[in-house]
Design a protein around this motif. Structure first.
Motif, mmCIF file in Angstrom:
data_model
loop_
_atom_site.group_PDB
_atom_site.id
_atom_site.type_symbol
_atom_site.label_atom_id
_atom_site.label_comp_id
_atom_site.label_asym_id
_atom_site.label_seq_id
_atom_site.Cartn_x
_atom_site.Cartn_y
_atom_site.Cartn_z
ATOM 1 N N ILE A 90 0.855 -1.180 0.000
ATOM 2 C CA ILE A 90 0.000 0.000 0.000
ATOM 3 C C ILE A 90 0.893 1.233 0.000
ATOM 4 N N LEU A 91 0.471 2.260 -0.730
ATOM 5 C CA LEU A 91 1.307 3.441 -0.937
ATOM 6 C C LEU A 91 0.710 4.648 -0.223
ATOM 7 N N GLN A 92 1.572 5.471 0.360
ATOM 8 C CA GLN A 92 1.101 6.724 0.937
ATOM 9 C C GLN A 92 2.095 7.837 0.619
ATOM 10 N N PHE A 93 1.577 8.938 0.083
ATOM 11 C CA PHE A 93 2.423 10.101 -0.201
ATOM 12 C C PHE A 93 2.450 11.016 1.019
ATOM 13 N N ASP A 94 3.626 11.553 1.329
ATOM 14 C CA ASP A 94 3.720 12.643 2.300
ATOM 15 C C ASP A 94 3.782 13.933 1.495
ATOM 16 N N ILE A 95 2.706 14.703 1.504
ATOM 17 C CA ILE A 95 2.646 15.919 0.690
ATOM 18 C C ILE A 95 2.564 17.130 1.607
ATOM 19 N N ALA A 96 3.499 18.076 1.430
ATOM 20 C CA ALA A 96 3.516 19.283 2.260
ATOM 21 C C ALA A 96 2.679 20.367 1.597
ATOM 22 N N ILE A 193 5.513 16.810 -3.043
ATOM 23 C CA ILE A 193 5.692 15.492 -2.444
ATOM 24 C C ILE A 193 7.041 15.432 -1.733
ATOM 25 N N LYS A 194 6.992 15.156 -0.429
ATOM 26 C CA LYS A 194 8.224 15.104 0.363
ATOM 27 C C LYS A 194 8.780 13.681 0.435
ATOM 28 N N ASP A 195 7.882 12.737 0.629
ATOM 29 C CA ASP A 195 8.311 11.347 0.805
ATOM 30 C C ASP A 195 7.258 10.404 0.275
ATOM 31 N N ILE A 196 7.721 9.168 0.016
ATOM 32 C CA ILE A 196 6.778 8.100 -0.328
ATOM 33 C C ILE A 196 6.941 7.017 0.729
ATOM 34 N N ARG A 197 5.822 6.651 1.336
ATOM 35 C CA ARG A 197 5.861 5.567 2.323
ATOM 36 C C ARG A 197 5.108 4.367 1.774
ATOM 37 N N LEU A 198 5.611 3.177 2.053
ATOM 38 C CA LEU A 198 4.915 1.958 1.642
ATOM 39 C C LEU A 198 4.635 1.110 2.870
ATOM 40 N N VAL A 199 3.538 0.388 2.818
ATOM 41 C CA VAL A 199 3.261 -0.612 3.847
ATOM 42 C C VAL A 199 3.182 -1.963 3.142
ATOM 43 N N GLY A 200 4.041 -2.897 3.564
ATOM 44 C CA GLY A 200 4.004 -4.248 2.988
ATOM 45 C C GLY A 200 3.247 -5.163 3.930
ATOM 46 N N ILE A 201 2.201 -5.795 3.419
ATOM 47 C CA ILE A 201 1.397 -6.700 4.257
ATOM 48 C C ILE A 201 1.572 -8.114 3.728
ATOM 49 N N HIS A 202 1.914 -9.036 4.606
ATOM 50 C CA HIS A 202 2.012 -10.434 4.164
ATOM 51 C C HIS A 202 1.472 -11.345 5.255
ATOM 52 N N GLN A 203 1.175 -12.576 4.881
ATOM 53 C CA GLN A 203 0.663 -13.542 5.861
ATOM 54 C C GLN A 203 1.796 -13.976 6.779
ATOM 55 N N ASN A 204 1.456 -14.244 8.030
ATOM 56 C CA ASN A 204 2.486 -14.690 8.970
ATOM 57 C C ASN A 204 2.902 -16.126 8.684
ATOM 58 N N GLY A 205 4.201 -16.377 8.694
ATOM 59 C CA GLY A 205 4.694 -17.740 8.481
ATOM 60 C C GLY A 205 4.111 -18.717 9.477
ATOM 61 N N GLY A 206 4.020 -18.294 10.738
ATOM 62 C CA GLY A 206 3.487 -19.172 11.789
ATOM 63 C C GLY A 206 2.043 -19.545 11.536
ATOM 64 N N PHE A 207 1.259 -18.541 11.126
ATOM 65 C CA PHE A 207 -0.154 -18.790 10.838
ATOM 66 C C PHE A 207 -0.289 -19.749 9.652
ATOM 67 N N THR A 208 0.555 -19.533 8.626
ATOM 68 C CA THR A 208 0.514 -20.406 7.438
ATOM 69 C C THR A 208 0.748 -21.861 7.828
ATOM 70 N N LYS A 209 1.729 -22.089 8.718
ATOM 71 C CA LYS A 209 2.054 -23.464 9.123
ATOM 72 C C LYS A 209 0.888 -24.106 9.871
ATOM 73 N N VAL A 210 0.258 -23.325 10.768
ATOM 74 C CA VAL A 210 -0.902 -23.843 11.522
ATOM 75 C C VAL A 210 -2.026 -24.207 10.541
#
Length: 513
Positions: A90-96, A193-210
């Motif tokens: 997911i992308l988020q711009f920091d805009i001043a 635009i001052k910065d670009i922030r990203l959020v990486g979301i993934h499934q938890n390895g532990g949850f996948t194993k369960v």
């Protein structure tokens, strides 16, 4: 372990997904003509020439077109793993805010983005996808727009950016450019635009194993009872009734969703696993909802026409149609993402409205279905109460047999309703969650215990239905000695030689007995 990226203080069930925040590094592409195939790495041995902010770029006479925002996933000293199953960015711009450079209404950011991968820290980057995407900015400035407030940030919505259907490689690199062209009106009026922030979301390895372990454990149990059930049906002299066929089909669908194909996704680079999972889930939903309608319908004694699939088309038709619509909707999003991971149906206005409408309509339909099912169960209960009046006239063994049947049947109906309620809630929450960051702050935190719980509940329910509704090959009445033998038989199955209709044949011979 090094692959895990969550650190929860309590040993509760881990949440199914982890979100990791990244801040893009500003790299300078000094080469004129921007050669393709060149990747900018934010840190490490061969990192790019960096600048801190755009003021520095101005003083060094670096153009906006020469700046590349680089993000390496994961963070330093970590690596991605196939156990993460998928990756959503997911992308988020920091805009001043600047008086002379404000965000115009309906501003659209044009993003030139490429993603590459490699499996060791020293290897070459291999391009995975490249695309020029347009994302509509929706930002608002909370304070007054005056010179005093210059430099404060706009509050901008999160933007869908990328979705990968599997995480087959250890390291990923995103290079993002914001090409500016005054003449073609590209990236004009999008603020500072001052910065670009990203959020990486993934499934938890532990949850996948369960999750995998659970599927692997449940598959044989349902398979065994499926085989046993089919054997029971083939042993009978009469052809199987509709309800028995439908229960068998439900067992098949449960087995299909149980088979742990996901184990292969860890070893193979299969990008279509997410889509395949959605399709399996959809088939199961359609089967389960149709089964409940037929299950209640077959127990409504007032209907003279029973045991024919064709009389249920009015109820089953819409279910199949709804499932088909969900499939088309899913293909529009996940299907296209197989080719272009940066595609999102939420990126365009029309797409967003369609998707929102779709989710809302799906939720409303699920609730209406549940109410209809409650109405059917109520009718069935009313009918059974009417039948109880003929019980006192029977012999003790017979009466006990029927009372047992009615009690078990009522209990099973209530279990069915509970199961349906949980399924509808789960369906709505998972729909909302799919697009949950498009609703602003409103998110439903789905606990992994809820996922595994619902999944376990379905398996248990299907198991119970098949066990209780397997036709008995023993006969009641004159062929069998009265007394003990009959009472033992009562505890094993609900139905016997005549299928589910026995409760209702309480007139005639049975009543005289």
């Amino acid at each position: 372990s090094s692959t895990e990226m969550h650190n929860s203080p309590l040993p509760v069930a881990p949440s199914p997904t982890t979100a990791v925040h990244y801040l893009a590094t500003k790299c300078v592409d000094a080469v004129k003509g921007h050669q393709s195939g060149r990747w900018f790495m934010p840190w490490g041995p061969n990192q790019c020439d960096k600048i801190q902010d755009f003021d520095e770029a101005m003083s060094k006479k670096i153009e906006a077109n020469d700046i590349v925002f680089a993000v390496h996933i994961p963070l330093p000293n970590k690596e991605m793993s196939p156990w993460f199953q998928f990756m959503l960015v997911i992308l988020q711009f920091d805009i001043a805010f600047k008086m002379y450079n404000q965000i115009e209404d309906g501003a659209v950011a044009t993003i030139d983005v490429g993603v590459a991968y490699r499996d060791d820290m020293l290897g070459e980057w291999t391009e995975m996808a490249h695309s020029i995407e347009r994302r509509k900015l929706s930002c608002n400035f909370t304070t007054t727009k005056t010179y005093e407030n210059e430099g404060r940030y706009y509050e901008c919505d999160l933007l869908p950016f990328m979705e990968l259907g599997n995480v087959a490689h250890k390291y990923y690199l995103l290079n993002i450019r914001l090409p500016v062209s005054e003449r073609n009106k590209i990236n004009v009026g999008i603020g500072e635009i001052k910065d670009i922030r990203l959020v990486g979301i993934h499934q938890n390895g532990g949850f996948t194993k369960v999750w995998f372990a659970m599927k692997t454990f449940l598959t044989p149990s349902i398979l065994i009872i499926l085989v046993w059930y089919w054997r029971r049906i083939t042993l009978m002299t009469r052809p199987p009734v509709l309800l028995e066929k439908v229960i068998f089909a439900l067992g098949l669908c449960m087995t299909f969703i149980n088979i742990p194909v996901e184990w292969f996704s860890v070893g193979f680079n299969w990008t279509w696993m997410l889509l395949f999972g959605d399709i399996r889930q959809g088939i199961f939903y359609a089967m389960l909802l149709s089964f409940w309608i037929i299950f209640c319908g077959e127990h409504l004694m007032d209907q003279m026409e029973r045991n024919r699939f064709s009389i249920y088309w009015k109820q089953v038709g819409p279910i199949v149609f709804g499932s088909f619509c969900l499939f088309i909707f899913d293909m529009c999003e996940r299907g296209v993402q197989l080719k272009n991971p940066f595609y999102s149906i939420w990126a365009s206005d029309v797409g967003t409205e369609l998707a929102m409408a779709f989710i809302i309509v799906a939720g409303i339909c699920a609730c209406l279905y549940f109410l209809f099912l409650c109405f059917m169960v109520f009718q069935v209960f009313r009918n059974i109460s009417g039948k109880r009046s003929s019980l006192p006239a029977m012999s003790k063994a017979r009466r006990l047999h029927y009372e047992g049947l009615i009690f078990r049947f009522k209990f099973l109906m209530l279990v069915t309703l509970t199961c349906a309620a949980m399924t509808v809630i789960f369906f709505i929450i998972s729909q909302v969650n799919e697009g949950h960051w498009h609703w602003g702050d409103y998110t439903v935190q789905v606990n992994s215990a809820f996922f595994t719980g619902i999944y376990g509940m379905w398996n248990l329910y299907v198991f119970a239905i098949m066990f209780l509704y397997a036709p008995s090959h023993k006969r009641y009445g004159d062929e069998q000695s009265r007394g003990d033998g009959e009472d033992i038989q009562l505890t094993t199955t609900i139905t016997h030689v005549d299928g589910p209709t026995e409760i209702y044949k309480m007139t005639g011979k049975a009543a005289q007995e």
